[in-house]
Design a protein around this motif. Structure first.
Motif, PDB file in Angstrom:
ATOM      1  N   PHE A 106     -19.500  44.785  30.782  1.00  0.00           N
ATOM      2  CA  PHE A 106     -19.923  44.413  32.129  1.00  0.00           C
ATOM      3  C   PHE A 106     -18.818  44.563  33.169  1.00  0.00           C
ATOM      4  N   VAL A 107     -17.602  44.847  32.720  1.00  0.00           N
ATOM      5  CA  VAL A 107     -16.465  44.873  33.629  1.00  0.00           C
ATOM      6  C   VAL A 107     -16.205  46.293  34.117  1.00  0.00           C
ATOM      7  N   LYS A 108     -15.640  46.431  35.287  1.00  0.00           N
ATOM      8  CA  LYS A 108     -15.338  47.742  35.842  1.00  0.00           C
ATOM      9  C   LYS A 108     -14.139  48.358  35.130  1.00  0.00           C
ATOM     10  N   SER A 109     -13.953  49.633  35.278  1.00  0.00           N
ATOM     11  CA  SER A 109     -12.744  50.285  34.789  1.00  0.00           C
ATOM     12  C   SER A 109     -11.534  49.678  35.502  1.00  0.00           C
ATOM     13  N   GLY A 110     -10.534  49.287  34.727  1.00  0.00           N
ATOM     14  CA  GLY A 110      -9.374  48.638  35.303  1.00  0.00           C
ATOM     15  C   GLY A 110      -9.567  47.160  35.570  1.00  0.00           C
ATOM     16  N   GLY A 111     -10.703  46.608  35.134  1.00  0.00           N
ATOM     17  CA  GLY A 111     -10.995  45.198  35.367  1.00  0.00           C
ATOM     18  C   GLY A 111     -10.415  44.291  34.296  1.00  0.00           C
ATOM     19  N   GLN A 112     -10.859  43.049  34.320  1.00  0.00           N
ATOM     20  CA  GLN A 112     -10.284  42.034  33.446  1.00  0.00           C
ATOM     21  C   GLN A 112     -11.378  41.184  32.808  1.00  0.00           C
TER      22      GLN A 112
END
Length: 345
Positions: free
Chosen positions: A256-262
């Motif tokens: 569910f997180v974006k690329s480069g997310g956490q």
């Protein structure tokens, strides 16, 4: 006094224990309320983190009943909330203010070992009052104060993340920790908050507390990731807060997180869970675990005193200590709708 002792898995035995008395440097607190924590339930079910022969209970508020020789700054009659772990103050992590990472803090904690009885009792002995006690403002009730410990855990998870105003987040699980995180993220200026929750009752509470969108992951099925990305402009969440502590949410949170997310792991998952780290590498996703709190108690107390935190929706029930087994632990294990059960001696 009669106290419930954790004598075997899924079993509490009420035993007679003498009322504790404060020795040098110690304080006795008369317990007003004590919350039933998810870690208590994990311990009750499978022994994780909680030793046998322990009197559990660590989310408590009360009144100082007795102070021992040498205790300064506290007196009988003071209204207090208890921080259940006591840092040593001298180690590498304590010197950096990272108190929950102190390697001996949990040896001093109440309610997780047989050596230090917890607050599922009329009175609890606090051996390290200057590390463990915080005075309560008059406008913070004992009932609300019993929620400070889990709310401090929620706040710690938010503070340890890369969150900044305007960020779009997903919270997995609308239990006590997830609903606490939701409120702190709203206060921090989150751009959009999507909560994933399978309990209709908890989903309703999440909506009332300000979630922009609440989705049932079971009902959404395989379309869940696509729907979340559609709601977030095809990019995904800046941060995912995993607050459910169950294998499925741990396995899916990365998606569910974006690329480069956490991804922030706040919920306690006590099972070994297989994951494929390939997409973490491809998408450069950071996954970070957090535990407990550093100095968040004082901030939660301040938020409560300024009426910035909604507490009433978080309290599912208040039960007497004598009903801790059937109406406390067993209900928490059998019902998906329970947020927080408070116990009153």
């Amino acid at each position: 006094m009669r106290v419930p002792v954790f004598t075997d898995l899924k079993h509490l035995e009420f035993q007679d224990r003498p009322k504790p008395h404060a020795g040098k440097g110690e304080v006795v607190v008369k317990v007003e309320y004590c919350g039933l924590c998810g870690s208590d339930v994990h311990g009750y079910l499978n022994g994780i983190m909680i030793q046998l022969d322990t009197v559990m209970g660590h989310e408590c508020s009360g009144v100082i009943d007795e102070t021992g020789e040498g205790v300064l700054g506290f007196a009988a009659g003071d209204r207090v909330v208890v921080k259940p772990i006591a840092q040593c103050g001298n180690c590498y992590w304590c010197q950096k203010g990272q108190y929950s990472l102190c390697p001996t803090a949990f040896d001093r904690a109440i309610g997780i070992t047989a050596a230090n009885d917890g607050a599922f009792a009329e009175y609890v002995l606090i051996r390290y009052p200057h590390e463990m006690l915080f005075k309560l403002p008059q406008n913070v009730s004992f009932q609300d104060a019993a929620l400070i410990e889990p709310l401090a855990t929620s706040l710690h998870g938010v503070r340890m993340s890369r969150f900044k105003p305007g960020d779009r987040v997903v919270i997995i699980g609308a239990g006590m920790i997830g609903l606490g995180a939701l409120q702190f993220l709203k206060l921090g200026g989150a751009g959009k908050i999507i909560v994933l929750e399978i309990s209709p009752e908890k989903a309703k509470i999440a909506s009332e507390l300000g979630a922009d969108i609440v989705l049932d992951p079971l009902a959404e099925g395989e379309k869940l990731r696509e729907k979340i990305f559609d709601l977030m402009d095809g990019v995904g969440a800046d941060i995912v807060f995993e607050c459910a502590g169950v294998p499925m949410s741990f396995q899916t949170c990365i998606s569910f997180v974006k690329s480069g997310g956490q991804v922030m792991l706040i919920g306690i998952n006590d099972k070994e869970v297989p994951i494929n780290p390939f997409m973490m590498v491809m998408w450069e996703v950071e996954m970070k675990g957090v535990l407990g709190y550093y100095d968040e108690f004082k901030y939660v107390i301040d938020f409560m005193s300024k009426n910035k935190i909604s507490t009433a929706p978080l309290i599912s029930d208040i039960i007497p200590l004598t009903d801790l087994g059937a109406k406390g632990f067993e209900r928490a294990l059998s019902s998906r709708d329970v947020v927080k059960i408070l116990v009153r001696p």
